[in-house]
Design a protein around this motif. Structure first.
Motif, PDB file in Angstrom:
ATOM      1  N   ALA B1055      63.389  31.112  23.328  1.00 27.38           N
ATOM      2  CA  ALA B1055      64.711  31.602  23.705  1.00 27.38           C
ATOM      3  C   ALA B1055      64.584  32.932  24.421  1.00 27.38           C
ATOM      4  N   ARG B1056      65.449  33.147  25.417  1.00 33.72           N
ATOM      5  CA  ARG B1056      65.449  34.406  26.168  1.00 33.72           C
ATOM      6  C   ARG B1056      66.876  34.915  26.275  1.00 33.72           C
ATOM      7  N   ALA B1057      67.034  36.209  26.101  1.00 32.87           N
ATOM      8  CA  ALA B1057      68.347  36.807  26.330  1.00 32.87           C
ATOM      9  C   ALA B1057      68.445  37.123  27.817  1.00 32.87           C
ATOM     10  N   THR B1058      69.478  36.607  28.460  1.00 40.73           N
ATOM     11  CA  THR B1058      69.586  36.782  29.910  1.00 40.73           C
ATOM     12  C   THR B1058      69.660  38.251  30.290  1.00 40.73           C
ATOM     13  N   GLU B1059      70.405  38.999  29.497  1.00 38.08           N
ATOM     14  CA  GLU B1059      70.545  40.413  29.817  1.00 38.08           C
ATOM     15  C   GLU B1059      69.191  41.115  29.801  1.00 38.08           C
ATOM     16  N   GLN B1060      68.357  40.692  28.831  1.00 36.08           N
ATOM     17  CA  GLN B1060      67.024  41.259  28.729  1.00 36.08           C
ATOM     18  C   GLN B1060      66.211  40.909  29.971  1.00 36.08           C
ATOM     19  N   ASP B1061      66.334  39.666  30.407  1.00 38.15           N
ATOM     20  CA  ASP B1061      65.607  39.242  31.595  1.00 38.15           C
ATOM     21  C   ASP B1061      66.037  40.042  32.818  1.00 38.15           C
ATOM     22  N   ILE B1062      67.352  40.252  32.914  1.00 42.91           N
ATOM     23  CA  ILE B1062      67.850  41.037  34.045  1.00 42.91           C
ATOM     24  C   ILE B1062      67.277  42.446  33.977  1.00 42.91           C
ATOM     25  N   ALA B1063      67.297  43.004  32.759  1.00 34.94           N
ATOM     26  CA  ALA B1063      66.776  44.361  32.594  1.00 34.94           C
ATOM     27  C   ALA B1063      65.286  44.405  32.925  1.00 34.94           C
ATOM     28  N   ASP B1064      64.530  43.375  32.464  1.00 28.78           N
ATOM     29  CA  ASP B1064      63.092  43.339  32.748  1.00 28.78           C
ATOM     30  C   ASP B1064      62.840  43.272  34.248  1.00 28.78           C
ATOM     31  N   ASN B1065      63.636  42.409  34.882  1.00 30.03           N
ATOM     32  CA  ASN B1065      63.512  42.259  36.322  1.00 30.03           C
ATOM     33  C   ASN B1065      63.749  43.581  37.027  1.00 30.03           C
ATOM     34  N   GLN B1066      64.838  44.216  36.579  1.00 29.14           N
ATOM     35  CA  GLN B1066      65.213  45.483  37.178  1.00 29.14           C
ATOM     36  C   GLN B1066      64.109  46.509  36.953  1.00 29.14           C
ATOM     37  N   ALA B1067      63.532  46.475  35.741  1.00 31.86           N
ATOM     38  CA  ALA B1067      62.483  47.446  35.431  1.00 31.86           C
ATOM     39  C   ALA B1067      61.285  47.233  36.352  1.00 31.86           C
ATOM     40  N   GLN B1068      60.969  45.955  36.597  1.00 33.33           N
ATOM     41  CA  GLN B1068      59.850  45.671  37.500  1.00 33.33           C
ATOM     42  C   GLN B1068      60.140  46.175  38.902  1.00 33.33           C
TER      43      GLN B1068
END
Lengths: 262, 1202
Positions: B1055-1068
């Motif tokens: 399972a993945r939290a979408t908000e977390q993915d967005i944040a991770d993406n943004q961090a990258q």
């Protein structure tokens, strides 16, 4: 005229050091100039003439002794106060003219006026007046590079006189000029001295220049060997100067400063 | 990195370095022949140490930037390479079941393993063959109740470890794989950390057959067979027999890995050759023969050839290369060759061919190929490590390329700085140079003198620049590594190769030296009289020779070496030394001769250094000839009007063939733009001529015409990218356009400013004027920059260019924040996305949650939705493109359809006008579908026309024309080998999703439908394997995500939290942006340095003037303020120009992106801008402070002495 001295130096010493060479440029020099007097400082190269001028005018610091101008001791004045004093009460003319190359003749003359706090309008009018005075009323917009040596020196004189200073210092003012131009410049200086009663201190090699001054101070090896007496030795001087070109001739010439140069 | 701009780094390094050595030797030779010039040059260097240091600093910046770009590329390559080597370990070649069979069962029987062993037996290149089972399965530690839902569980054959035994345990000792028993497991560091499990702990494996327990006997590094993949590193090793039992796969494997002799990094060619030979052994000869014969059909050959001509053979990278070109070439032969077999096994090529055959529209032909195509490959052999390493290489090269493009602005500025430094150096030695000329030296002697001096500076600068570049890149990589250090899968480490250092040093030295020579040439054009008088005027140009003489010169140089020979002969007759000329002549003739010979024989010169020499010799000839030709027409061009026809021809040549003249128009944005620019300049110069005839003052003529040129260029280059499409067509342009437009805009703006400087002067004096004390200072602070306009303009241009680049980058890196602002665009309102193992389906999600115990309850969720995914092929009905191409059905349950809040860009009003109404229609009617945004073709991006590629695209809906659509139909069928032809279904597309919707599904062509479709298309039941959750308490999303994985461990849920993915993406993204901004900051250094250099030189040059000003009564502080003001005006003006132009271009780029992606927002990042400007201005002033203080401390008497 014979009130207290406007320039007074006593026991002035100045030494230059570069690496291990020590040059005593001024050795215990004492010297006075009265208001309105036109004094020539003469002597062989390296005798300390320019150093004396620099030290008297506050352009350079002295090692010991006292210099006072109009009763004020230079060493008690800060650099800023000295700058202000130069801007309001002193004018300088140098052998190499030293005009600011990026300013026109008019602007060069305006600069000390602006510096002394005059409005742009006043500065413009006064500068034009001074340029007229030195016979360059038609060259106001020219850059220094577009003027001949004599013309540049006359702009420099106009600039030195812009604020009607009490004292004008001139270091070899005719050194870079031919005899005709030299005599014209000297005539101009003498005339200004007569008309405006300003004090002039001239450093020069030229006996011809010395001949037209009130007094000649002679220097040698950093010392004043002859303080001169007022109007004492015009003729004697020209004889001892020897090499000078026909001092009498231009003394008699009408010395028309408006005559333009070729 | 191994390649840069397509050239091998080894070759580049040796050619460049060799070139540098050659240049230095020639210069040294010349210098020794005329030592007095060398002495004059070299004695200047130690004379003013501070100045020498300053010059070297000014000269080194280009090298620093090149070095940093290369080192960052090296670091990225090497970091990815490390991951590849970690993940693959000793595996060089991987064998698996062919892709066509993988829709069914991708397991291999042991007989195939034996066949592989038989093939490689006795092959000295191979040191190991290892059959494996690798599956992603849930593993949990019941003691800590921690789980890893998609652990790589690897079953290996204990007896096949030869060649694969390099694995180390976490204590650094050799791992003992051989004694692994049933009921035991070896886990890697990553899994150990995630499960909190150590040696002796028991872990549980969840498989379709049920749970089984294993005792951890050793913990190994996450490498090799325990390396996982690039995304998931957690791995557990079991004896293969144990895993076979658990999975019900007795005697079967799903991978065979081969290790080539030579450790971790083996010769790429060896493994490539080996893989190809092995592949040939596993191709069915009969199937290949029937395919070959079928393909020989002239219709197919012609269609394939046409495809190739349309660019269908282009290969994009190590993981998407195709061999269409080879295939077509092989089809010309009479019988099939090994090359044909290899070409036809490339899956991408095969897909293209299948598409082409479908386009031909011969169902019998297509049918006849189905069977042989599915039988062609027995085992797919993949030189997997090579491709991983190639990818590492590619990414590093691409990054270096991007950095170089942006860095080139800074490099240009750096070169301008070098020019500026030398022009000023010359200005300060004007008198000296005038005297040197007066005593009889030639102009070229001055050039030589400056060149000698400059080369010495250049060597120092290139060396220092390389060192500083390494230091700067180390710092940047450290910062970046710090930002992304939270992931243990990828570690960004610093690396730089010797080749990169050599290339940076040599390239830096060469461009610096060339700029020095050009500057020296410019400087040498002094007027002796002007120089001696020290008037300091800018330079005078040569007198233009008459037209006749110019023609003669140009014609003479057609002869190239011959003319040189004649000149040499004449020199000899006049009795002068000609030894050097003869040597040069012989080398030249030989090189040119060889060049022509090899051209005539049309042989490819294999030895690059020799080829380079030949190229240089011919190039030199051509350069001289074209230079003379240019000189011939230059005086006419300078008159202005001839530029108009020249520009017109260029512009016409650049136009799009659709709009322009056929045969001439070549669709080239650069040509078009340069052409128009030339026309503008031509018109401006013409205007000046007319004004001149009318008797206007020169100053007025100049101001009017130059202002016109500048403004017109500003307008032209500042127009939106598509503004002139109607006139010239849509043009192709690459990165060169970015450079051209930046340089042109800045040049135009500076042009306008410098020709209207009086306006600025007036403004500044109005602003500061009334405050009496500053008036003289302002006057002087303006007078000097105005007197040296060339220098001031150059400095201003440099500064503006730097701010311009930073500004564009600040804007671009802040685009795309829309997703962060509105995560629902991506998530559709669902907080958590989860996937389960399809073999472990969920019957009732609510029941599983309810049964999971205390921490998670059904009431934690407001929506639980499920989806099934099915790979299919689809095509649009009635469109030009009739090929079935790959697509994916996402069949969603009622919960998903009723609760998602994705945006739609297109909708069919017959079925609803809001997304909710459209989704409701899909829910009730199984014949309706909504397609993903990337299926619809748009103008700018969106992957080209639907006929290209292997992915489903639609023509029938205009992606750029958002709004209502009407009855668009598509046909969907199962992929080859899945279900019969009768299973095809037709669907009406009633909506198109927004570009950003569901991007984390990473679908290339998703079709959203009612689940009713699954039974119609697929022969077997399709499990719901995707789940979406809306969490009642948004603050608990993170926690619930973890709890879900545990609750659904028996289904292998990740399972993945979408908000977390967005944040991770943004961090990258931010990490990359930071790296980039840091790099661009180096450019700022150049800008700041330029102002420092200018001020420093000004102090030296103006010593006497400063003395005079002090004598006039200027205070020390006033002088200081004047200097600061001079720099300040340039810095502030440069910042304003840079920000303005940067915003303009940023806005244009934003608009062209927005044409495709609605959600992008334009933000001027004021904080960034403020920081950039503050840093730029403050540092410039600080940099000027030192020289300014120095100036203020000059004692008047001293300054006046000289």
């Amino acid at each position: 005229m014979r009130s207290g001295p406007i320039i007074s130096a006593s026991g002035v010493t100045k030494t230059y050091r570069s690496r291990d060479v020590v040059v005593e440029a001024l050795k215990n020099v004492s010297f006075e100039v009265t208001p309105g007097e036109m004094v020539a400082v003469m002597g062989p190269s390296g005798s300390g003439k320019t150093t004396l001028l620099n030290c008297m005018s506050g352009l350079d610091a002295i090692d010991s002794g006292d210099v006072s101008i109009a009763g004020q001791l230079l060493r008690t004045m800060s650099d800023d106060a000295l700058s202000d004093y130069r801007a309001s009460s002193m004018g300088f003319v140098f052998q190499a003219y030293n005009l600011l190359p990026v300013l026109s003749a008019q602007e060069n003359v305006e600069l000390p006026l602006v510096l002394a706090g005059h409005s742009q309008k006043v500065a413009r009018a006064r500068a034009a007046e001074k340029l007229d005075l030195v016979g360059l009323g038609d060259r106001t917009d020219h850059l220094p590079a577009e003027l001949s040596g004599g013309q540049q020196q006359r702009v420099a004189i106009a600039r030195a006189l812009a604020n009607d200073p009490a004292i004008v210092w001139a270091d070899e003012p005719t050194g870079n000029l031919d005899s005709t131009n030299a005599s014209e410049v000297m005539d101009l200086l003498v005339r200004l001295n007569k008309e405006h009663r300003q004090t002039f201190v001239l450093v020069t090699h030229s006996g011809a220049v010395g001949a037209v001054t009130d007094r000649i101070v002679r220097m040698s090896d950093g010392e004043i060997i002859d303080n001169g007496t007022a109007r004492s030795g015009g003729a004697a001087d020209s004889a001892s100067g020897g090499a000078s070109a026909s001092p009498g001739a231009h003394g008699d010439s009408p010395g028309n400063p408006d005559e333009s140069e070729n | 990195m191994e390649k840069l701009f397509g050239v091998e780094m080894n070759v580049l390094a040796s050619v460049l370095f060799g070139g540098v050595v050659a240049i230095l030797l020639i210069v040294l030779f010349m210098a020794l022949r005329n030592r007095i010039l060398l002495k004059l040059a070299l004695r200047n260097i130690p004379r003013r140490k501070a100045q020498t240091v300053l010059i070297i600093v000014g000269l080194m910046l280009s090298t620093t930037i090149i070095m940093s770009a290369l080192a960052i590329g090296d670091s990225i390559s090497s970091s990815i390479r490390t991951v590849v080597l970690d993940v693959l370990g000793e595996t060089d070649v991987r064998l698996r079941s062919p892709i066509l069979a993988r829709f069914g069962d991708d397991y291999l029987d042991s007989s195939l393993v034996e066949r592989v062993r038989g093939e490689v037996a006795g092959d000295s290149r191979v040191d190991g063959v290892m059959p494996l089972i690798r599956e992603q399965l849930p593993v949990l530690n019941e003691a800590t109740s921690k789980t890893v839902a998609a652990t790589f569980v690897v079953g290996f054959d204990v007896d096949s470890l030869g060649g694969f035994d390099g694995l180390k345990n976490i204590d650094g000792n050799q791992a003992d794989l051989r004694s692994l028993q049933d009921g035991q497991t070896i886990i890697n560091r990553s899994l150990s950390d995630s499960l909190d499990a150590g040696v002796g702990d028991v872990v549980t494996l969840v498989a379709p057959s049920g749970r089984s327990q294993y005792t951890v006997v050793e913990i190994v590094e996450s490498k090799g067979i325990a390396g996982g993949d690039g995304d998931t590193r957690a791995s557990a090793l079991l004896p293969v027999s144990a895993l076979q039992r658990v999975l019900g796969r007795e005697g079967q494997y799903n991978l065979i890995e081969v290790s080539i002799q030579g450790g971790l990094r083996v010769d790429e060619q060896v493994s490539e050759d080996f893989a190809e030979e092995l592949q040939l052994a596993f191709i069915d000869g009969d199937a290949a023969e029937s395919i070959f014969r079928a393909f020989k059909n002239p219709v197919i050959v012609e269609a394939l050839q046409a495809k190739l001509d349309n660019g269908g053979g282009a290969s994009a990278g190590p993981f998407s290369s195709n061999s269409l070109e080879e295939l077509v070439a092989e089809l010309e032969k009479d019988s099939q060759s090994d090359e044909f077999k290899i070409a036809v096994t490339n899956t991408i090529t095969l897909a293209i061919v299948a598409g082409v055959i479908e386009e031909i529209g011969d169902p019998e032909l297509a049918q006849s190929l189905l069977v042989p195509m599915s039988q062609l490959v027995v085992l797919q052999v993949d030189a997997i490590k090579n491709r991983g390493l190639d990818l590492a290489e590619l990414v590093g090269t691409e990054i270096t390329l991007i950095f170089s493009i942006f860095g080139s602005f800074s490099i240009i500025v750096g070169l301008l700085l070098i020019f500026l430094v030398f022009v000023m150096l010359a200005a300060s030695r004007m008198t000296e140079m005038g005297i040197i000329r007066a005593v009889g030296t030639k102009r070229r002697h001055l050039v030589q003198m400056f060149t000698y001096e400059g080369i010495v500076y250049s060597i120092g600068a290139a060396a220092l620049g390389a060192v500083l570049g390494i230091i700067a890149s180390v710092a940047l990589v450290q910062i970046m590594a710090g930002v992304i250090s939270d992931s243990d899968d990828f570690r960004f480490t610093y690396s730089v190769t010797l080749q990169s250092i050599l290339v940076a040093f040599s390239l830096g030295l060469v461009i610096t030296a060339v700029t020095v020579v050009i500057s020296a040439y410019r400087v040498s054009k002094l007027n002796i009289v002007v120089a001696i008088r020290g008037l300091g005027q800018e330079f005078v140009s040569d007198e233009t020779p008459g037209a006749g003489r110019r023609v003669k010169t140009a014609l003479r140089w057609l002869g190239g070496p011959l003319t040189y020979a004649v000149d040499t002969w004449r020199l000899k007759r006049s009795g002068r030394g000609i030894g050097l000329r003869i040597v040069v002549f012989l080398v030249w003739v030989l090189a040119v001769g060889q060049g022509f010979l090899s051209l005539a024989a049309s042989e490819e010169t294999t030895e690059v250094p020799m080829g380079a020499v030949v190229g240089q010799a011919i190039g030199y000839w051509l350069i001289i000839f074209f230079w003379k030709l240019f000189k011939l027409v230059q005086p006419w061009l300078a008159a202005g009007w001839p530029l108009i026809p020249v520009g017109l021809v260029l512009a016409l040549t650049g136009m799009h063939p659709e709009k322009g003249i056929e045969g001439l128009a070549s669709n080239n944005a650069a040509l078009w733009s340069v052409g128009v620019t030339l026309m503008i300049i031509g018109v401006g110069l013409g205007m000046r001529r007319i004004l001149d005839r009318r008797g206007y003052r020169e100053e007025f003529q100049k101001r009017v015409s130059m202002t016109f040129i500048g403004l017109a260029m500003l307008v032209f280059w500042g127009l939106p990218f598509t503004a002139l499409d109607g006139l010239r067509g849509e043009l192709d342009g690459g990165v060169e356009m970015f450079l051209l437009s930046g340089v042109s805009l800045v040049a135009a703006a500076v042009w306008v400013v410098m020709h209207n400087a009086e306006v600025i002067v007036w403004l500044v004096s109005k602003m500061v004027g009334p405050t009496g004390n500053l008036r003289p200072v302002v006057k002087m602070a303006i007078a000097y920059p105005m007197a040296a306009r060339f220098r001031t303009g150059l400095t201003l241009a440099m500064f503006s260019l730097v701010i311009f680049t930073l500004m564009i980058f600040a804007i671009l890196s802040n685009l795309g924040n829309a997703i962060e602002d509105e995560p629902d665009l991506v998530s559709g309102g669902f907080d958590i996305r989860a996937a389960i193992d399809p073999e472990l389906p969920i019957d009732d999600a609510n029941a599983v949650i309810a049964a999971s115990g205390g921490e998670l309850s059904v009431s934690d969720f407001t929506v639980i939705a499920s989806q099934a995914k099915l790979w299919v092929e689809a095509r649009e009905d009635g469109a030009e493109n009739l090929t079935f191409k790959g697509a994916r059905i996402i069949a969603s349950d009622g919960n998903w359809l009723a609760n998602n809040n994705f945006k739609l860009t297109h909708w069919d009003p017959e079925y609803g006008s809001t997304p909710a109404e459209i989704w409701a229609s899909v829910a009730t009617d199984p014949t309706l579908a909504v397609v993903a945004g990337n299926i619809v073709v748009t103008d700018d991006f969106g992957g080209g026309p639907p006929t290209e590629g292997t992915t489903f695209r639609m023509d029938g809906i205009d992606g750029d024309l958002k709004g209502e659509i009407e009855r668009v139909e598509i046909t969907i069928r199962p992929p080859i080998g899945q279900g019969g032809a009768g299973n095809a279904v037709r669907r009406t597309v009633i909506g198109v999703l927004d570009q950003f919707a569901d991007v984390f599904e990473f679908g290339e062509a998703d079709i959203y439908m009612n689940p009713g479709v699954l039974d119609q298309i697929s022969n077997k039941p399709v499990p719901f394997d995707s789940y979406k959750f809306v969490v009642a308490d948004p603050s608990r999303v993170g926690e619930v995500t973890r709890l879900l994985e545990t609750a659904f461990i028996d289904h292998g849920m990740t399972a993945r939290a979408t908000e977390q993915d967005i944040a991770d993406n943004q961090a990258q993204n931010n990490a990359f942006n930071q790296l980039f901004q840091g790099f661009m900051g180096l450019g700022l250094l150049v800008g700041v340095a330029s102002l420092g250099v200018v001020s420093f030189r000004a102090v030296v040059e103006r010593r006497q003037s400063i003395g005079m000003m002090r004598a006039l009564g200027f205070k020390g502080r006033m002088i200081q303020i004047q200097f600061l003001m001079e720099s300040g005006v340039v810095a502030v003006l440069g910042s304003i120009l840079g920000i303005g132009l940067g915003t303009l271009i940023g806005w244009n780029i934003f608009n062209s992106i927005r044409a495709d992606a609605d959600a992008v927002t334009f933000v001027i990042p004021w904080l960034n801008v403020t920081i950039i400007v503050l840093v730029a201005v403050v540092f410039s002033l600080l940099n000027t402070l030192l020289p300014a203080r120095q100036a203020s401390r000059i004692t008047p008497s001293e300054a006046l002495r000289y």
